[in-house]
Enzyme design. Structure first.
Site, PDB file in Angstrom:
ATOM      1  N   ASP A  46       1.079  -0.990  -0.306  1.00  0.00           N
ATOM      2  CA  ASP A  46      -0.108  -0.047   0.021  1.00  0.00           C
ATOM      3  C   ASP A  46       0.852   1.375  -0.091  1.00  0.00           C
ATOM      4  O   ASP A  46       0.810   2.498  -0.352  1.00  0.00           O
ATOM      5  CB  ASP A  46      -1.070  -0.232   0.988  1.00  0.00           C
ATOM      6  N   SER A  47       1.911   0.879   0.094  1.00  0.00           N
ATOM      7  CA  SER A  47       3.032   2.029  -0.216  1.00  0.00           C
ATOM      8  C   SER A  47       2.798   2.497  -2.040  1.00  0.00           C
ATOM      9  O   SER A  47       3.017   4.486  -2.170  1.00  0.00           O
ATOM     10  CB  SER A  47       4.476   1.744  -0.331  1.00  0.00           C
ATOM     11  N   ASP A  85      -1.616  -6.382  -0.476  1.00  0.00           N
ATOM     12  CA  ASP A  85      -1.212  -5.708   0.841  1.00  0.00           C
ATOM     13  C   ASP A  85      -3.056  -5.460   1.316  1.00  0.00           C
ATOM     14  O   ASP A  85      -3.369  -4.768   0.424  1.00  0.00           O
ATOM     15  CB  ASP A  85      -0.827  -3.793   1.069  1.00  0.00           C
ATOM     16  N   GLU A 184       9.928  -4.127   9.715  1.00  0.00           N
ATOM     17  CA  GLU A 184       9.949  -3.361   8.897  1.00  0.00           C
ATOM     18  C   GLU A 184      10.954  -2.094  10.588  1.00  0.00           C
ATOM     19  O   GLU A 184       9.895  -2.072  10.720  1.00  0.00           O
ATOM     20  CB  GLU A 184       8.561  -2.820   7.973  1.00  0.00           C
TER      21      GLU A 184
END
Ligand code: KIV
Length: 261
Positions: A46-47, A85, A184
């Site tokens: 979803d970046s 995502d 992350e």
């Protein structure tokens, strides 16, 4: 043609101590290029919202955005495992909501797995989906969909309480049935401890070299971003090259040199 990558391929790679390579992709051409470079997993992150859609966080990304782009990536893949995502708000409410969302994603895109953010609080949902045959990648440590709560994209797990909480997250999502976990922006020592403790592959981004796999954002790897995170050096500076190419063409058009007669 090489054999299609599956969740079992990734598990075997961990057992054999072989690193797999994950890269984000957002459309058919990026998927085809990553395939040509023999990338194992295409993550439609979803970046997308930040690198392609002009949003300032991942919060505004919708399920329809993710389905649209994941279907395009699936059209460009040959052997890679494709992960979509789940966007903010499409799964956190209940296991049932997460199941309905995942069914839409899997049916409408043809992808292989869904990814969701969260550790201990999402374990029940992960178990619910896994028990119903859905492959889930968990995402812990820095979870960008919670940016409004944490107020920053800073490294997580740097104090003892957070360190322990993230270790607990990793154990809980593994026990619940996740097939892999993205770590992350956590300290390398913590990523190393998680990788040694849990049975599923760890996929690091800003989490050091000890993870079973690494993932990068397409735009960072290729130098398309205006600014890269410190852990993601660009392997080529395409942004400058693209601007130079467009500028040369612009000049040729203005000077009447394009098209050639
Ligand atoms: O959205 C994304 O691209 C991601 C990666 C940074 C892991 O979740």
């Amino acid at each position: 043609m090489n054999k299609r990558i599956t969740a079992a391929t990734l598990a075997k790679a961990k057992a054999a101590n072989e690193k797999t390579v994950w890269l984000t992709a957002y459309d058919t051409s990026s998927a085809q290029l990553a395939e040509a470079a023999d990338v194992d997993v295409l993550l439609v992150g979803d970046s997308l919202g930040m690198v392609s859609l002009g949003f300032d966080s991942t919060i505004p990304v919708t399920l329809d955005h993710m389905i649209h782009h994941t279907a395009a990536v699936v059209r460009g893949r040959q052997t890679a495992w494709v992960v979509c995502d789940l966007p903010f708000g499409s799964y956190q409410q209940s296991p049932e909501q997460a199941f309905e969302t995942s069914v839409r994603v899997l049916q409408e895109t043809g992808c292989d797995a869904v990814k969701l953010e969260g550790g201990v609080p999402m374990a029940e949902t992960i178990r619910f989906l896994s028990d119903r045959g859905i492959a889930i990648v968990a995402h812990i440590g820095l979870t960008p969909q919670s940016v409004k709560k944490f107020g920053s994209y800073k490294t997580r797990g740097t104090n003892p309480d957070e360190y322990q909480a993230i270790l607990n997250d990793a154990k809980a999502i593994t026990e619940a049935g996740a097939v892999a976990v993205v770590l992350e922006c956590i300290p390398e020592k913590l990523a190393e401890a998680i990788t040694a403790t849990i049975a599923i592959p760890t996929v690091g981004i800003g989490a050091g070299a000890a993870c079973d796999s690494q993932v990068l954002v397409w735009h960072d790897l290729l130098g398309l971003s205006e600014k890269n995170p410190s852990f993601a050096p660009a392997y080529i500076h395409l942004r400058e090259q693209i601007i130079t190419a467009i500028s040369r063409w612009r000049d040729d058009v203005r000077l009447g040199k394009f098209p050639k007669t």
